[in-house]
Design an enzyme around this catalytic site. Sequence first.
Site, PDB file in Angstrom:
ATOM      1  N   ASP A 266      46.132  49.754 -23.088  1.00 47.87           N
ATOM      2  CA  ASP A 266      46.098  50.700 -21.980  1.00 47.87           C
ATOM      3  C   ASP A 266      46.007  52.099 -22.582  1.00 47.87           C
ATOM      4  O   ASP A 266      46.864  52.494 -23.380  1.00 47.87           O
ATOM      5  CB  ASP A 266      47.396  50.555 -21.175  1.00 47.87           C
ATOM      6  CG  ASP A 266      47.183  50.763 -19.698  1.00 47.87           C
ATOM      7  OD1 ASP A 266      46.487  51.735 -19.350  1.00 47.87           O
ATOM      8  OD2 ASP A 266      47.709  49.968 -18.906  1.00 47.87           O
TER       9      ASP A 266
ATOM     10  N   ASP B 178      43.529  54.437 -18.129  1.00 44.28           N
ATOM     11  CA  ASP B 178      44.378  54.857 -17.017  1.00 44.28           C
ATOM     12  C   ASP B 178      43.809  56.093 -16.313  1.00 44.28           C
ATOM     13  O   ASP B 178      43.416  57.062 -16.980  1.00 44.28           O
ATOM     14  CB  ASP B 178      45.753  55.197 -17.619  1.00 44.28           C
ATOM     15  CG  ASP B 178      46.819  55.441 -16.582  1.00 44.28           C
ATOM     16  OD1 ASP B 178      47.214  54.480 -15.911  1.00 44.28           O
ATOM     17  OD2 ASP B 178      47.258  56.609 -16.453  1.00 44.28           O
TER      18      ASP B 178
ATOM     19  N   GLU C 159      40.169  52.909 -14.759  1.00 47.17           N
ATOM     20  CA  GLU C 159      40.862  52.888 -13.464  1.00 47.17           C
ATOM     21  C   GLU C 159      40.357  54.079 -12.656  1.00 47.17           C
ATOM     22  O   GLU C 159      40.597  55.228 -13.027  1.00 47.17           O
ATOM     23  CB  GLU C 159      42.372  52.991 -13.677  1.00 47.17           C
ATOM     24  CG  GLU C 159      43.145  52.851 -12.370  1.00 47.17           C
ATOM     25  CD  GLU C 159      44.573  53.397 -12.424  1.00 47.17           C
ATOM     26  OE1 GLU C 159      45.380  53.013 -11.578  1.00 47.17           O
ATOM     27  OE2 GLU C 159      44.866  54.230 -13.313  1.00 47.17           O
TER      28      GLU C 159
ATOM     29  N   HIS D 257      50.120  45.944 -11.993  1.00 49.30           N
ATOM     30  CA  HIS D 257      51.524  46.383 -12.021  1.00 49.30           C
ATOM     31  C   HIS D 257      51.837  47.463 -10.995  1.00 49.30           C
ATOM     32  O   HIS D 257      52.983  47.892 -10.890  1.00 49.30           O
ATOM     33  CB  HIS D 257      51.835  46.892 -13.431  1.00 49.30           C
ATOM     34  CG  HIS D 257      51.002  48.094 -13.768  1.00 49.30           C
ATOM     35  ND1 HIS D 257      49.636  48.027 -13.959  1.00 49.30           N
ATOM     36  CD2 HIS D 257      51.322  49.403 -13.890  1.00 49.30           C
ATOM     37  CE1 HIS D 257      49.174  49.232 -14.202  1.00 49.30           C
ATOM     38  NE2 HIS D 257      50.167  50.087 -14.161  1.00 49.30           N
ATOM     39  N   ASP D 258      50.831  47.947 -10.286  1.00 49.72           N
ATOM     40  CA  ASP D 258      51.053  48.981  -9.259  1.00 49.72           C
ATOM     41  C   ASP D 258      50.976  48.407  -7.847  1.00 49.72           C
ATOM     42  O   ASP D 258      51.176  49.142  -6.880  1.00 49.72           O
ATOM     43  CB  ASP D 258      49.970  50.069  -9.362  1.00 49.72           C
ATOM     44  CG  ASP D 258      50.047  50.862 -10.653  1.00 49.72           C
ATOM     45  OD1 ASP D 258      51.156  51.007 -11.199  1.00 49.72           O
ATOM     46  OD2 ASP D 258      48.984  51.336 -11.117  1.00 49.72           O
TER      47      ASP D 258
END
Length: 545
Positions: free
Chosen positions: A98, A200, A242, A315-316
Amino acid sequence: MTPKWWHDAVVYQIYPRSFCDSNNDGMGDLQGIIGKLDYLKKLGVNVIWLSPVYRSPMDDNGYDISDYQDIAPEFGTMEDMQQLLAEAKQRDIRIIMDLVVNHTSDEHPWFIESRKSKDNPYRDYYIWRQPKEDGSVPDDQGSVFGGGAWEFDETTGEYFYHIFSKRQPDLNWENPKVQEEVHKMINWWIDQGIGGFRLDVIDLIGKEIDKKITGNGPRLHQLIQEMNQATFGKKDLLTVGETWDATPEIAKLYSNPARNEFSMVFQFEHISLTWKYGDKWNPIDLDLPQFKRALTKWQVELAEEGWNSLFWNNHDLPRVVSKYGDVGRYRVESAKMLATTMHMMKGTPYVYQGEEIGMTNVAFDSIDDYRDIETLNFYKERTENGVAPETMLAAVHENSRDNARTPMHWDKTDNAGFSQAQPWIKVNPNYPEINVEAALEDQNSVFYHYQKLIELRKALPVIVYGDFEPVFEDHDKVFGYVRTDEQHRLFVLNNFTSEEVVLNIPVELQAANVECIISNYDYRQQIEETVTLKPYESFAVLLPA
Ligand code: NOJ
């Protein structure tokens, strides 16, 4: 389309602090992941996306990095990381890291220097502005985690900009030195033997703060192309950005190989449709036709140019079976149906830890049991502004990021076999029923359904490259589509409801003999004029050529 190794790959996302705790300190770690590689191999995935494991004060669980080239002690050491890479490689699994470069932690040495004085060499690594004449904040921009985006720093009497928490100052991508440092760091990770990056909130790096342009800023694509050229562009890596605000047009800019940017991006249209006016704390029901139109649009528009990522969870986000399925009587059926819907489309699928056993949302009674900074900030802000605590808690149950972050369920022993110590966040109480051990013992489990979907993707090029065409487009209960290539016609039908649905099948899709490649009920042998779908029934059949 030139084939790439990641076209038929399936990625598994690990949120390290919640995956497996090897040293019983209540927090998952790298050795915990190493111990589970055989499990992932059995599932069949060939890429792991690791949420951040870098050194961090953990204000945002590692998305606030204080050293990009070291591992957080709670997760292990650089040696553990090297061991993970080597052991994964032995199992033909690549690891993607990430990459969080829109911002750092306020404990990153660059920021520690930057805030010291206005003439510090690192001052321009971040975004500083003077107060307005009356001493107030430079402007009214808000931060994603609540409150304003500007934080006053007493040492120099100026404000710095943070789009996330005030402990996550934004890097200044206008500064070529920032660019250079980030490129150097990326190349260092590439040299460690990683398989790529998940980038990210990368659509925020080309921002123009003074014009209040944050996403999709004017310099964004130039910066990405320069990054590509200086780093991963020369290697055969998987890169996924993302990009919350991407439209298909924008996604093509990122993922058309001729433009040398990324392999693909994550878009969130199919997720945010259940957020009223884009506000996740105001959840609304799924409108299936609207949802189908969104997914269909992405399938169709990226057919010839660019590449889709396929996902329900990360994870969000809340757990998909809670969101779009049924956590009661039809948990297993609906989890399988959702999996088939996603995995039979064109693009690279991502499975989030626990999704493959049908893990569900959690509903803690008290806000004190939540840990996520976004959840806690918004709960406080909104209840202080008059929203009833029960209303806010209900929204938290629905959409809090902690739904995805409770520990992974390995077995029915204490703490779901995640740790022998008290975990950093409570375990979902349904673990005695929903866990890996139970799933592996049951040939009809959600796990084996995922395993089968992954096998099918490797075996059938029509799943990877076939054209996509929707059927029953306006139907409000069923999502159907046909994938076609020179060899095959694959017909996929998914009932999104707990009701039986009777469908009149178009002549061209009827067949006396079909090969059913996956189903969550009985395997069908023919497609007749009328098909009755059971609750959450889902199947994919190969029609005769
Ligand atoms: C997106 C990440 O997925 C999320 O977890 C994080 O809080 C923000 N970016 C900030 O890094």
